[in-house]
Scaffold this motif. Structure first.
Motif, PDB file in Angstrom:
ATOM      1  N   GLU A 142     -90.042 -22.191 -60.970  1.00 25.51           N
ATOM      2  CA  GLU A 142     -89.080 -21.251 -60.402  1.00 25.51           C
ATOM      3  C   GLU A 142     -87.904 -21.033 -61.358  1.00 25.51           C
ATOM      4  O   GLU A 142     -87.407 -19.898 -61.503  1.00 25.51           O
ATOM      5  CB  GLU A 142     -88.582 -21.761 -59.056  1.00 25.51           C
ATOM      6  CG  GLU A 142     -87.555 -20.872 -58.378  1.00 25.51           C
ATOM      7  CD  GLU A 142     -88.103 -19.509 -57.966  1.00 25.51           C
ATOM      8  OE1 GLU A 142     -87.304 -18.656 -57.531  1.00 25.51           O
ATOM      9  OE2 GLU A 142     -89.334 -19.288 -58.087  1.00 25.51           O
ATOM     10  N   GLN A 143     -87.471 -22.076 -62.011  1.00 24.93           N
ATOM     11  CA  GLN A 143     -86.366 -21.945 -62.963  1.00 24.93           C
ATOM     12  C   GLN A 143     -86.767 -21.023 -64.114  1.00 24.93           C
ATOM     13  O   GLN A 143     -85.988 -20.158 -64.549  1.00 24.93           O
ATOM     14  CB  GLN A 143     -85.980 -23.314 -63.510  1.00 24.93           C
ATOM     15  CG  GLN A 143     -84.728 -23.305 -64.372  1.00 24.93           C
ATOM     16  CD  GLN A 143     -84.396 -24.687 -64.894  1.00 24.93           C
ATOM     17  OE1 GLN A 143     -85.045 -25.179 -65.825  1.00 24.93           O
ATOM     18  NE2 GLN A 143     -83.396 -25.331 -64.292  1.00 24.93           N
ATOM     19  N   ARG A 144     -87.978 -21.162 -64.579  1.00 27.68           N
ATOM     20  CA  ARG A 144     -88.484 -20.303 -65.657  1.00 27.68           C
ATOM     21  C   ARG A 144     -88.556 -18.851 -65.191  1.00 27.68           C
ATOM     22  O   ARG A 144     -88.199 -17.925 -65.919  1.00 27.68           O
ATOM     23  CB  ARG A 144     -89.864 -20.795 -66.090  1.00 27.68           C
ATOM     24  CG  ARG A 144     -90.540 -19.894 -67.107  1.00 27.68           C
ATOM     25  CD  ARG A 144     -91.998 -20.267 -67.284  1.00 27.68           C
ATOM     26  NE  ARG A 144     -92.658 -19.291 -68.120  1.00 27.68           N
ATOM     27  CZ  ARG A 144     -92.706 -19.342 -69.449  1.00 27.68           C
ATOM     28  NH1 ARG A 144     -92.123 -20.328 -70.089  1.00 27.68           N
ATOM     29  NH2 ARG A 144     -93.320 -18.404 -70.135  1.00 27.68           N
ATOM     30  N   ARG A 145     -89.057 -18.656 -63.968  1.00 26.37           N
ATOM     31  CA  ARG A 145     -89.175 -17.297 -63.421  1.00 26.37           C
ATOM     32  C   ARG A 145     -87.806 -16.642 -63.324  1.00 26.37           C
ATOM     33  O   ARG A 145     -87.641 -15.466 -63.672  1.00 26.37           O
ATOM     34  CB  ARG A 145     -89.838 -17.347 -62.044  1.00 26.37           C
ATOM     35  CG  ARG A 145     -90.146 -15.979 -61.445  1.00 26.37           C
ATOM     36  CD  ARG A 145     -90.868 -16.131 -60.115  1.00 26.37           C
ATOM     37  NE  ARG A 145     -89.952 -16.547 -59.063  1.00 26.37           N
ATOM     38  CZ  ARG A 145     -89.266 -15.694 -58.307  1.00 26.37           C
ATOM     39  NH1 ARG A 145     -89.393 -14.388 -58.484  1.00 26.37           N
ATOM     40  NH2 ARG A 145     -88.473 -16.147 -57.358  1.00 26.37           N
ATOM     41  N   ARG A 146     -86.824 -17.395 -62.877  1.00 26.11           N
ATOM     42  CA  ARG A 146     -85.465 -16.861 -62.750  1.00 26.11           C
ATOM     43  C   ARG A 146     -84.845 -16.584 -64.124  1.00 26.11           C
ATOM     44  O   ARG A 146     -84.108 -15.609 -64.295  1.00 26.11           O
ATOM     45  CB  ARG A 146     -84.604 -17.845 -61.966  1.00 26.11           C
ATOM     46  CG  ARG A 146     -84.998 -17.975 -60.504  1.00 26.11           C
ATOM     47  CD  ARG A 146     -84.870 -16.649 -59.792  1.00 26.11           C
ATOM     48  NE  ARG A 146     -84.869 -16.785 -58.349  1.00 26.11           N
ATOM     49  CZ  ARG A 146     -84.542 -15.827 -57.501  1.00 26.11           C
ATOM     50  NH1 ARG A 146     -84.186 -14.635 -57.974  1.00 26.11           N
ATOM     51  NH2 ARG A 146     -84.566 -16.015 -56.202  1.00 26.11           N
ATOM     52  N   PHE A 147     -85.142 -17.435 -65.083  1.00 28.62           N
ATOM     53  CA  PHE A 147     -84.655 -17.210 -66.441  1.00 28.62           C
ATOM     54  C   PHE A 147     -85.171 -15.868 -66.963  1.00 28.62           C
ATOM     55  O   PHE A 147     -84.405 -15.079 -67.540  1.00 28.62           O
ATOM     56  CB  PHE A 147     -85.120 -18.340 -67.357  1.00 28.62           C
ATOM     57  CG  PHE A 147     -84.678 -18.190 -68.791  1.00 28.62           C
ATOM     58  CD1 PHE A 147     -83.542 -18.839 -69.248  1.00 28.62           C
ATOM     59  CD2 PHE A 147     -85.409 -17.413 -69.695  1.00 28.62           C
ATOM     60  CE1 PHE A 147     -83.126 -18.705 -70.573  1.00 28.62           C
ATOM     61  CE2 PHE A 147     -84.997 -17.266 -71.008  1.00 28.62           C
ATOM     62  CZ  PHE A 147     -83.856 -17.922 -71.454  1.00 28.62           C
ATOM     63  N   MET A 148     -86.466 -15.599 -66.761  1.00 26.48           N
ATOM     64  CA  MET A 148     -87.047 -14.355 -67.248  1.00 26.48           C
ATOM     65  C   MET A 148     -86.459 -13.144 -66.541  1.00 26.48           C
ATOM     66  O   MET A 148     -86.301 -12.065 -67.140  1.00 26.48           O
ATOM     67  CB  MET A 148     -88.569 -14.385 -67.086  1.00 26.48           C
ATOM     68  CG  MET A 148     -89.265 -15.409 -67.970  1.00 26.48           C
ATOM     69  SD  MET A 148     -88.918 -15.185 -69.736  1.00 26.48           S
ATOM     70  CE  MET A 148     -89.574 -13.531 -70.002  1.00 26.48           C
ATOM     71  N   TRP A 156     -76.178 -21.275 -62.191  1.00 24.80           N
ATOM     72  CA  TRP A 156     -77.114 -20.827 -61.159  1.00 24.80           C
ATOM     73  C   TRP A 156     -78.526 -21.321 -61.455  1.00 24.80           C
ATOM     74  O   TRP A 156     -79.213 -21.838 -60.575  1.00 24.80           O
ATOM     75  CB  TRP A 156     -77.075 -19.305 -61.072  1.00 24.80           C
ATOM     76  CG  TRP A 156     -78.006 -18.701 -60.073  1.00 24.80           C
ATOM     77  CD1 TRP A 156     -77.990 -18.848 -58.717  1.00 24.80           C
ATOM     78  CD2 TRP A 156     -79.108 -17.837 -60.357  1.00 24.80           C
ATOM     79  NE1 TRP A 156     -79.005 -18.115 -58.129  1.00 24.80           N
ATOM     80  CE2 TRP A 156     -79.708 -17.482 -59.121  1.00 24.80           C
ATOM     81  CE3 TRP A 156     -79.638 -17.301 -61.532  1.00 24.80           C
ATOM     82  CZ2 TRP A 156     -80.819 -16.632 -59.034  1.00 24.80           C
ATOM     83  CZ3 TRP A 156     -80.734 -16.454 -61.453  1.00 24.80           C
ATOM     84  CH2 TRP A 156     -81.314 -16.131 -60.208  1.00 24.80           C
ATOM     85  N   LEU A 157     -78.959 -21.191 -62.704  1.00 23.90           N
ATOM     86  CA  LEU A 157     -80.297 -21.634 -63.082  1.00 23.90           C
ATOM     87  C   LEU A 157     -80.467 -23.138 -62.901  1.00 23.90           C
ATOM     88  O   LEU A 157     -81.551 -23.609 -62.532  1.00 23.90           O
ATOM     89  CB  LEU A 157     -80.582 -21.265 -64.542  1.00 23.90           C
ATOM     90  CG  LEU A 157     -80.921 -19.809 -64.843  1.00 23.90           C
ATOM     91  CD1 LEU A 157     -81.000 -19.585 -66.346  1.00 23.90           C
ATOM     92  CD2 LEU A 157     -82.234 -19.410 -64.187  1.00 23.90           C
ATOM     93  N   SER A 158     -79.416 -23.883 -63.135  1.00 20.93           N
ATOM     94  CA  SER A 158     -79.501 -25.344 -63.050  1.00 20.93           C
ATOM     95  C   SER A 158     -79.779 -25.827 -61.625  1.00 20.93           C
ATOM     96  O   SER A 158     -80.220 -26.963 -61.434  1.00 20.93           O
ATOM     97  CB  SER A 158     -78.216 -25.979 -63.574  1.00 20.93           C
ATOM     98  OG  SER A 158     -77.126 -25.731 -62.697  1.00 20.93           O
TER      99      SER A 158
END
Length: 343
Positions: free
Chosen positions: A179-185, A170-172
């Motif tokens: 946005e990827q960083r925000r979703r990771f957090m 999903w993150l990929s």
């Protein structure tokens, strides 16, 4: 309000707070920047046990010392307000994984020894924000992180090592690195909150053993705002969790995934936080995402300066996502789009 004035009377009585209602989470935030009085810090040190004071002083860095001091102060003053006891009178024990439990001082009420034995709490802290979550009759976990927390340069490599394959995939899909960083957090705080509610630690419950999904839902915003009492993001999302079919842990979960509820939020523009609580069965109905009768979670938040003042925390806070109660899970998930994150 000056600390000396507040300390002239019993602080725990001054700032008394009724116990949380069933399915209600109380979330107390302490911003270190609000504590600028050195005399107040001295008062806080005197609330701690000798062992706690030693652990504070064991660290050579002043910032870390202050963070530890404020963390222990927040826990003591928060719990004391519910039992109307002195913060310094509280004692703590821990389970085999280090999760603390409060030991209340003996107190007589109607000729009986009274203490809120079913009060559960959890603490999370960074250098710029501390949080203490409190519930009744159900385990609770909270995790707060700084949004700009330093992460690995190769974020996807980290995600594939720590997260489930579904979460990493999903993150990929997010091409924008911000946005990827925000979703990771977001995923990280949800996972941490769940593990802290369990009280087992990552070694006992690996992060890969369970998967979170964040999905668009047309009902999420209104449902979330009723639950938290402050603005929700216009694109607020539905949260769901499932266990992996190939769990690395040898122990099967004792509580089904659908019995846990989650709220994802920004307590400030600079922080991300998640709350997890075990859903107990009570007779107080609420509404699900389609307005049907169901028992659901609610959240109250305060910004506090221990022993000095409390105020409801709404300014700058934004609710981002919420999970559905177990009794309406199938109805809830049917309202969720499955385009962005298969579960």
């Amino acid at each position: 309000m000056k600390p000396a004035i507040m300390m002239a009377t019993v602080a725990s009585q001054h700032l008394f707070r009724p116990l949380p209602a069933p399915r209600e989470v109380h979330l107390w935030f302490l911003f270190p920047e609000d504590v600028r009085d050195s005399s107040l810090m001295k008062i806080y040190r005197n609330l701690l046990s000798s062992d706690e004071q030693k652990k504070v002083l064991d660290c050579s860095h002043v910032k870390t010392q202050n963070e530890r001091l404020l963390a222990r102060t927040l826990v003591r003053t928060t719990l004391a307000r519910y039992g109307m006891v002195e913060p310094s009178s509280l004692r703590f024990s821990t389970n085999e994984f280090g999760k603390p439990k409060v030991i209340w001082p003996a107190r007589m009420e109607d000729n009986k020894i009274w203490s809120p034995h079913s009060l559960c709490f959890n603490l999370s802290h960074t250098q710029s924000l501390l949080a203490c979550a409190v519930t009744m009759n159900g385990e609770v976990g909270v995790d707060v992180e700084e949004s700009d927390r330093k992460l690995s340069r190769n974020l996807m490599s980290l995600a594939r090592r720590r997260f489930s394959p579904e979460e990493a995939d999903w993150l990929s899909h997010f091409e924008d690195s911000t946005e990827q960083r925000r979703r990771f957090m977001q995923l990280w705080t949800l996972k941490e909150a769940y593990i802290k509610a369990l009280g087992t630690g990552i070694s006992k419950t690996p992060l890969k053993d369970f998967t979170f999904a964040l999905k668009p839902c047309v009902y999420a915003r209104s449902y979330l705002e009723r639950a938290v009492g402050f603005p929700a993001h216009p694109q607020a999302e539905a949260i769901s969790m499932k266990f992996s079919s190939l769990m690395s842990s040898n122990d099967e979960p004792t509580i089904p995934a659908e019995k846990w509820q989650f709220i994802l939020l920004q307590p400030s523009p600079l922080h991300i936080a998640s709350v997890c609580t075990h859903v107990q069965q009570f007779n107080s109905p609420g509404e699900n995402l389609e307005g049907k009768s169901v028992k659901n979670i609610s959240l109250k938040m305060w910004r506090t300066v221990p022993l000095v003042e409390d105020q409801y925390l709404t300014e700058g806070a934004v609710a981002l996502g919420i999970s559905s109660p177990a009794s309406e899970r199938s109805v809830y998930l049917s309202a969720v789009s499955s385009k962005n994150h298969p579960l």
